[in-house]
Design an enzyme around this catalytic site. Sequence first.
Site, PDB file in Angstrom:
ATOM      1  CB  CYS A 134      -0.987  -0.012   1.150  1.00 60.99           C
ATOM      2  SG  CYS A 134      -0.279  -0.534   2.685  1.00 60.99           S
ATOM      3  CG  HIS A 135       0.935   3.728   2.327  1.00 59.92           C
ATOM      4  ND1 HIS A 135       0.054   2.956   3.047  1.00 59.92           N
ATOM      5  CD2 HIS A 135       0.216   4.760   1.844  1.00 59.92           C
ATOM      6  CE1 HIS A 135      -1.150   3.505   3.006  1.00 59.92           C
ATOM      7  NE2 HIS A 135      -1.079   4.593   2.286  1.00 59.92           N
ATOM      8  N   GLY A 136       4.520   1.149   0.312  1.00 59.40           N
ATOM      9  CA  GLY A 136       5.894   0.910  -0.119  1.00 59.40           C
ATOM     10  C   GLY A 136       6.952   0.732   0.950  1.00 59.40           C
ATOM     11  CB  SER A 137       7.013   0.081   4.584  1.00 60.07           C
ATOM     12  OG  SER A 137       6.597   1.345   5.043  1.00 60.07           O
ATOM     13  N   PRO A 149       7.194   4.575   4.939  1.00 64.17           N
ATOM     14  CG  PRO A 149       4.887   4.635   4.592  1.00 64.17           C
ATOM     15  CD  PRO A 149       6.180   4.271   3.926  1.00 64.17           C
TER      16      PRO A 149
END
Length: 172
Positions: A134-137, A149
């Site tokens: 979802c947010h690329g961690s 993040p």
Amino acid sequence: MTDEINEPEDSERREFLGKITGAVAGAGVVTACWPFVRSMYPAADILEGGTSTIKLGDIAPGEMKTVSWQGKPVFILHRTDEQIERMVSSEGSNKDPQSDDQRVQDPGWLVVVGLCTHLGCVPLRHGDGWSCPCHGSEYDNSGRVLKGPAPTNLLVPDYRFDDDDAIIIGEA
Ligand code: FES
């Protein structure tokens, strides 16, 4: 005349259709409610005192198994010698500094809760670690956050090795 002859048939048909409709509606209600009813029962691992016993024998070196513990995914990675060497020689990131040996009990086995520490998505196995869709961690093979993040490393749950090639998650 025709109406008089058909009246009993129509009445039976209406009664039959009424029963069928009632049965279908009842089945629909049961189906719709089942998850709610089911959720009122404790999960099997809760009934067992909140622990999950996982056999390790069927996880080959380099393979990962995802198991469920207290409703959460837990990643069990059987690390190869090469993966261990890379993780031992790497310091992870400075976001949440931890050495590899702070995160494992046996270097061959990494056990982490498979929920991203940003917003709780399940990271996907990607290259030499995990990547959150979802947010690329990104996390390494020690479960340490490398970028993105996510504020902290993947959580290491309480677990202990059992005598016969198994781990018990939920027991220290
Ligand atoms: S939930 Fe994984 S990066 Fe946001």
